[in-house]
Every structure is written in structure tokens, then in C-alpha cells.
Design an enzyme around this catalytic site. Structure first.
Site, mmCIF file in Angstrom:
data_model
loop_
_atom_site.group_PDB
_atom_site.id
_atom_site.type_symbol
_atom_site.label_atom_id
_atom_site.label_comp_id
_atom_site.label_asym_id
_atom_site.label_seq_id
_atom_site.Cartn_x
_atom_site.Cartn_y
_atom_site.Cartn_z
ATOM 1 N N CYS A 45 0.836 -1.216 0.000
ATOM 2 C CA CYS A 45 0.000 0.000 0.000
ATOM 3 C C CYS A 45 0.867 1.261 0.000
ATOM 4 O O CYS A 45 0.537 2.249 -0.658
ATOM 5 C CB CYS A 45 -0.891 0.030 1.239
ATOM 6 S SG CYS A 45 -2.043 -1.334 1.329
HETATM 7 C C1 BEZ Z 1 0.630 -4.677 1.877
HETATM 8 O O1 BEZ Z 1 0.092 -3.610 1.599
HETATM 9 O O2 BEZ Z 1 1.834 -4.800 1.788
HETATM 10 C C2 BEZ Z 1 -0.176 -5.860 2.294
HETATM 11 C C3 BEZ Z 1 -1.368 -5.680 2.973
HETATM 12 C C4 BEZ Z 1 -2.069 -6.794 3.386
HETATM 13 C C5 BEZ Z 1 -1.602 -8.075 3.088
HETATM 14 C C6 BEZ Z 1 -0.424 -8.233 2.371
HETATM 15 C C7 BEZ Z 1 0.294 -7.117 1.971
#
Ligand code: BEZ
Length: 216
Positions: A45
Site C-alpha cells: 500500500c
Molecule cells: C501490503 O500492503 O503490503 C499488504 C497488505 C495486506 C496483506 C499483504 C500485503
């Protein structure tokens, strides 16, 4: 309930990093892209928000506002924003909705319980100036989206809306486009003075009729 293409994008009021917004009012006459993030302080994100912030001027040039959502509270968004600026080299320059009660996430069916019953998946909604949903797609939490592809489909949607053309496989801006089948040859000749090539009666190719961003 799932949101389908052609539906009116549900309206809502929500707290964001840029104050409380009323979604339809905030959109005004613009196109809009609403996209969800599973959680604050997560790596994928963080990279997506940095990329979206870098591309914001390109979206603006296309009369398109962008807005993110994560189900964490505003204070976490504010703290996370500092990390985004530090690690991605760009400050968050568009609103990020704080949705701890999952009101917007549920309204837009962004939680897919068989994937995860707490956090949102990576949903994208492109909304036209008429507030209708023009495109949706969903990625899982561990797969970052391609914001250049989001821009490409926005370009394609705007061309179709303005010029009655469709875009072929792997189309990129500047490449030839397809005349929609609902237009007769006679109408096509009037609309596309540089002409078109008929490969099959249903497959007619013409030059991209406008430069992008398209003038409003
Ligand atoms: C991420 O944004 O890195 C992420 C969020 C939830 C699960 C896996 C990755």
C-alpha cells in the site's frame, strides 16, 4: 451488494486526510477513481500511494480526482503519510478516507470475507462525471496494482465517452482505435473525415480521434 458497471456510485460522507467530504459533492463534474487499501503501515500500500501521488498531475489533466480508502483511523493515516513521503519521495496529495467502521468499505463491497474478513481487498472504481461506475477491478492484498494501467483505461474510457470509439487489445494512447459497431459506415465517414479501414464489416479501424488528455 456488488456494484456493477452502469450503477450510480453510492454516495457517502467520510472523514479523510483532507477533511470531511461528501463524495458526490467532492466529485463535482469530474471523473473520479476510488481505490481501497487493506491496511495502514503495510508495504504494498505504501508503494501504491506513492505512485498514485506521483501520477496525480496526470489524473488532474484528465479532469479526474483520485481518492484512497483504508479501514484504519485518521490518526494512523496521518502518521503513515509521513512514512509515505519519507520512503516514496512524494507527499500524499489526495484524500485518504478513514473508514474504521467499514461504512464505505461495506457500501462498495470492498471486504471479501473468503479472502479476509477484516481488511479490504484492492478495489478500484472509475466513476464518470454522471456518477455512474464505468470500470471496476479487484486485486488481492498481496498484489500491487499498476497505476499506469489505471491511467490507460481512464484514457480509453474518456475516448469512448467523447468519440464513439472502442480500444483494441493492448491499446495505448496514440494507437489506432475501433469504430463502435452502433455507428453506420455513413455516420463513421461523417465523424472520421480522415477515413477508416474496414477489415470486416464489424471491425473498422481509424486513427485515434483526439489527443489525450481530451479537451473537456
Ligand atoms: C501490503 O500492503 O503490503 C499488504 C497488505 C495486506 C496483506 C499483504 C500485503
Amino acid at each position: 451488494m456488488a456494484i456493477r458497471l452502469g450503477d450510480t456510485a453510492p454516495d457517502f460522507t467520510a472523514e479523510t486526510t483532507e477533511g470531511t467530504i461528501s463524495f458526490h459533492q467532492w466529485l463535482g463534474d469530474s471523473w473520479g477513481i476510488l481505490f481501497s487499501h487493506p491496511k495502514d503501515y503495510t508495504p504494498v500500500c505504501t508503494t501504491e500511494l506513492g505512485q498514485a501521488a506521483k501520477l496525480k498531475p496526470e489524473f488532474e489533466a484528465r479532469n479526474c480526482k483520485i481518492i484512497g480508502l483504508s479501514v484504519d483511523p485518521l490518526k494512523d493515516h496521518v502518521g503513515w503519510s509521513k512514512d509515505i513521503e519519507e520512503t516514496q519521495g512524494v507527499a500524499l496529495n489526495f484524500p485518504l478516507i478513514a473508514d474504521p467502521e467499514r461504512k464505505v468499505a461495506n457500501l462498495y463491497d470492498m471486504i471479501h470475507p473468503n479472502a479476509d474478513d477484516t481488511f479490504t481487498v484492492r478495489s478500484v472504481f472509475i466513476i464518470g462525471p454522471d456518477k455512474k461506475v464505468k470500470l471496476t477491478f479487484t486485486y488481492p492484498a498481496a498484489t500491487g496494482r499498476n497505476f499506469v494501467e489505471i491511467m490507460r483505461v481512464l484514457d480509453a474510457l474518456q475516448l469512448t465517452a467523447a468519440h464513439q470509439v472502442a480500444t483494441p487489445v493492448n491499446w495505448k494512447q496514440g494507437e489506432d482505435v475501433i469504430i463502435v459497431p452502433t455507428l453506420s459506415d455513413e455516420e463513421a465517414r461523417a465523424k472520421f473525415p480522415d477515413g477508416f479501414k474496414t477489415i470486416k464489416p464489424y471491425l473498422r479501424i481509424t486513427k485515434q480521434p483526439a489527443t489525450i488528455p481530451i479537451e473537456a
